[in-house]
Design a protein around this motif. Sequence first.
Motif, PDB file in Angstrom:
ATOM      1  N   VAL A 271      70.996 -32.112 -24.520  1.00 12.65           N
ATOM      2  CA  VAL A 271      72.102 -31.488 -25.249  1.00 12.65           C
ATOM      3  C   VAL A 271      71.798 -30.032 -25.592  1.00 12.65           C
ATOM      4  O   VAL A 271      72.650 -29.149 -25.415  1.00 12.65           O
ATOM      5  N   VAL A 272      70.597 -29.717 -26.066  1.00 13.02           N
ATOM      6  CA  VAL A 272      70.304 -28.375 -26.576  1.00 13.02           C
ATOM      7  C   VAL A 272      69.334 -27.598 -25.693  1.00 13.02           C
ATOM      8  O   VAL A 272      68.985 -26.459 -26.014  1.00 13.02           O
ATOM      9  N   GLY A 273      68.860 -28.175 -24.601  1.00 15.19           N
ATOM     10  CA  GLY A 273      68.010 -27.441 -23.673  1.00 15.19           C
ATOM     11  C   GLY A 273      66.548 -27.418 -24.084  1.00 15.19           C
ATOM     12  O   GLY A 273      66.043 -28.350 -24.714  1.00 15.19           O
ATOM     13  N   ASP A 274      65.869 -26.331 -23.761  1.00  9.11           N
ATOM     14  CA  ASP A 274      64.422 -26.246 -23.956  1.00  9.11           C
ATOM     15  C   ASP A 274      64.058 -26.032 -25.428  1.00  9.11           C
ATOM     16  O   ASP A 274      64.708 -25.239 -26.131  1.00  9.11           O
ATOM     17  N   LEU A 275      63.002 -26.739 -25.856  1.00  7.56           N
ATOM     18  CA  LEU A 275      62.444 -26.548 -27.191  1.00  7.56           C
ATOM     19  C   LEU A 275      60.927 -26.512 -27.082  1.00  7.56           C
ATOM     20  O   LEU A 275      60.331 -27.336 -26.386  1.00  7.56           O
ATOM     21  N   ASP A 276      60.299 -25.561 -27.774  1.00 10.59           N
ATOM     22  CA  ASP A 276      58.851 -25.511 -27.910  1.00 10.59           C
ATOM     23  C   ASP A 276      58.542 -25.811 -29.375  1.00 10.59           C
ATOM     24  O   ASP A 276      58.774 -24.979 -30.254  1.00 10.59           O
ATOM     25  N   LEU A 277      58.015 -27.018 -29.635  1.00 14.05           N
ATOM     26  CA  LEU A 277      57.873 -27.495 -30.997  1.00 14.05           C
ATOM     27  C   LEU A 277      56.411 -27.819 -31.323  1.00 14.05           C
ATOM     28  O   LEU A 277      55.839 -28.743 -30.735  1.00 14.05           O
ATOM     29  N   PRO A 278      55.792 -27.100 -32.239  1.00 11.23           N
ATOM     30  CA  PRO A 278      54.479 -27.522 -32.746  1.00 11.23           C
ATOM     31  C   PRO A 278      54.611 -28.870 -33.450  1.00 11.23           C
ATOM     32  O   PRO A 278      55.651 -29.176 -34.047  1.00 11.23           O
ATOM     33  N   PHE A 279      53.556 -29.671 -33.388  1.00 14.28           N
ATOM     34  CA  PHE A 279      53.584 -30.960 -34.066  1.00 14.28           C
ATOM     35  C   PHE A 279      52.285 -31.196 -34.811  1.00 14.28           C
ATOM     36  O   PHE A 279      51.241 -30.639 -34.491  1.00 14.28           O
ATOM     37  N   GLU A 280      52.378 -32.047 -35.825  1.00 15.51           N
ATOM     38  CA  GLU A 280      51.228 -32.497 -36.599  1.00 15.51           C
ATOM     39  C   GLU A 280      51.328 -34.007 -36.749  1.00 15.51           C
ATOM     40  O   GLU A 280      52.427 -34.554 -36.860  1.00 15.51           O
ATOM     41  N   THR A 281      50.176 -34.672 -36.762  1.00 15.91           N
ATOM     42  CA  THR A 281      50.154 -36.107 -37.006  1.00 15.91           C
ATOM     43  C   THR A 281      49.307 -36.379 -38.240  1.00 15.91           C
ATOM     44  O   THR A 281      48.318 -35.696 -38.507  1.00 15.91           O
ATOM     45  N   PHE A 282      49.727 -37.419 -38.986  1.00 15.01           N
ATOM     46  CA  PHE A 282      49.056 -37.777 -40.233  1.00 15.01           C
ATOM     47  C   PHE A 282      48.843 -39.285 -40.248  1.00 15.01           C
ATOM     48  O   PHE A 282      49.818 -40.050 -40.226  1.00 15.01           O
ATOM     49  N   PRO A 283      47.591 -39.747 -40.258  1.00 10.10           N
ATOM     50  CA  PRO A 283      47.354 -41.187 -40.320  1.00 10.10           C
ATOM     51  C   PRO A 283      47.848 -41.755 -41.643  1.00 10.10           C
ATOM     52  O   PRO A 283      47.738 -41.108 -42.695  1.00 10.10           O
ATOM     53  N   LEU A 284      48.425 -42.949 -41.585  1.00  7.27           N
ATOM     54  CA  LEU A 284      48.866 -43.638 -42.790  1.00  7.27           C
ATOM     55  C   LEU A 284      47.752 -44.596 -43.197  1.00  7.27           C
ATOM     56  O   LEU A 284      47.623 -45.694 -42.647  1.00  7.27           O
ATOM     57  N   GLY A 285      46.936 -44.154 -44.154  1.00  9.79           N
ATOM     58  CA  GLY A 285      45.711 -44.869 -44.478  1.00  9.79           C
ATOM     59  C   GLY A 285      45.902 -46.318 -44.853  1.00  9.79           C
ATOM     60  O   GLY A 285      45.051 -47.163 -44.568  1.00  9.79           O
ATOM     61  N   ALA A 286      47.017 -46.649 -45.500  1.00 11.75           N
ATOM     62  CA  ALA A 286      47.253 -48.027 -45.921  1.00 11.75           C
ATOM     63  C   ALA A 286      47.762 -48.897 -44.778  1.00 11.75           C
ATOM     64  O   ALA A 286      47.873 -50.112 -44.936  1.00 11.75           O
ATOM     65  N   ASP A 287      48.079 -48.292 -43.650  1.00 14.97           N
ATOM     66  CA  ASP A 287      48.650 -49.021 -42.519  1.00 14.97           C
ATOM     67  C   ASP A 287      47.847 -48.699 -41.268  1.00 14.97           C
ATOM     68  O   ASP A 287      48.149 -47.737 -40.556  1.00 14.97           O
ATOM     69  N   PRO A 288      46.808 -49.479 -40.963  1.00 15.61           N
ATOM     70  CA  PRO A 288      45.974 -49.197 -39.789  1.00 15.61           C
ATOM     71  C   PRO A 288      46.803 -49.096 -38.519  1.00 15.61           C
ATOM     72  O   PRO A 288      47.752 -49.854 -38.313  1.00 15.61           O
ATOM     73  N   SER A 289      46.450 -48.137 -37.674  1.00 12.96           N
ATOM     74  CA  SER A 289      47.102 -47.911 -36.383  1.00 12.96           C
ATOM     75  C   SER A 289      48.515 -47.367 -36.513  1.00 12.96           C
ATOM     76  O   SER A 289      49.267 -47.368 -35.543  1.00 12.96           O
ATOM     77  N   GLN A 290      48.910 -46.904 -37.686  1.00  8.65           N
ATOM     78  CA  GLN A 290      50.188 -46.218 -37.823  1.00  8.65           C
ATOM     79  C   GLN A 290      49.922 -44.764 -38.204  1.00  8.65           C
ATOM     80  O   GLN A 290      48.989 -44.467 -38.942  1.00  8.65           O
ATOM     81  N   PHE A 291      50.766 -43.867 -37.690  1.00 13.33           N
ATOM     82  CA  PHE A 291      50.647 -42.472 -38.083  1.00 13.33           C
ATOM     83  C   PHE A 291      52.017 -41.818 -38.101  1.00 13.33           C
ATOM     84  O   PHE A 291      52.945 -42.244 -37.410  1.00 13.33           O
TER      85      PHE A 291
END
Length: 322
Positions: free
Chosen positions: A251-271
């Motif tokens: 729909v909107v074409g090209d995007l260059d997006l920085p990303f960050e991930t944050f582990p959810l400490g109370a939920d193993p294997s979720q971020f």
Amino acid sequence: MAGRNDPYGVSHDIRGDFRAEIREFLGTRRARVTPEQAGLPLYGGDRRRVTGLRREEVALLAGISSEYYTRLERGNATGVSESVIDGIAQALQLDEAERIHLLDLLRGAGTARPPRRRPAQQRVRPAVRRVLDSMTGTPAFVLGGRLDILAANHLGRALFSPVYADQVRPPNNARFVFLDPHATEFFRDWDEVAGDTVAMLRAEAGRDPYDRRLTDLIGELSTRSEDFRRRWAAHNVRIHTTGLKRLHHPVVGDLDLPFETFPLGADPSQFLLAYTAEPASRAQDALNLLASWAATNDGIDEYASAGDSEPAESAESAETPD
């Protein structure tokens, strides 16, 4: 690969699976480090049968005996000390993700555990959902260890609408990358994304190889994608924490997006995964346009949020949030 649908071989002796993984992982790490890179003199010249390090060279660099390292590479992981692991990691020039993966494999090889299990349903806590929904200008998701999209906010569902087009629930990034023909268009750096995807699944498989849904997914991708099989055999692992994603949205074409991930400490294997855009940038304009498009498409939340609640493959194997 030992079995058609189980890359770990559906072994009755789960420790044997770990021993094979240790052998292949350390073997591939040795093969990529040359004596010159390790600071060793090159003996044998053209007569060398390997381009990477020999076992005895790894042992020398790690400060252990050749016999001990050979036993370790064959999966005899009983009583391996922290100093030995540090020496091997340094000798093989392992990064942090690779060192953690090696620790996971060594721990598994030295532990007797029950056969693979089908895990309890993964659920996203209400507080985490409220955090997602509060991020109105930022596409955000909660992903599980096998890269299922367990929850997303409104803008996140709009951004990843091509991933949600798959009828399998919950939507899975790995299935999209390797099995959907639109993936190479959506991810402008598809080759890099594909490599990262396999490396993250490999790291998760080392952390918890008893998850049947994870091994089922790996088996499906191995059966249906030659590209996935080739990348899986490389035994690369990665922890995905930050970077830049180059997308092409229909729909909107090209995007260059920085990303960050944050582990959810109370939920193993979720971020938590969040994409941002530089203020007043073309990417920010595209996100604003995407938000407007999503707001005028009444069906997008109903269509896409099905991925947060409907079972994947079958009711028995579902991993769904509240």
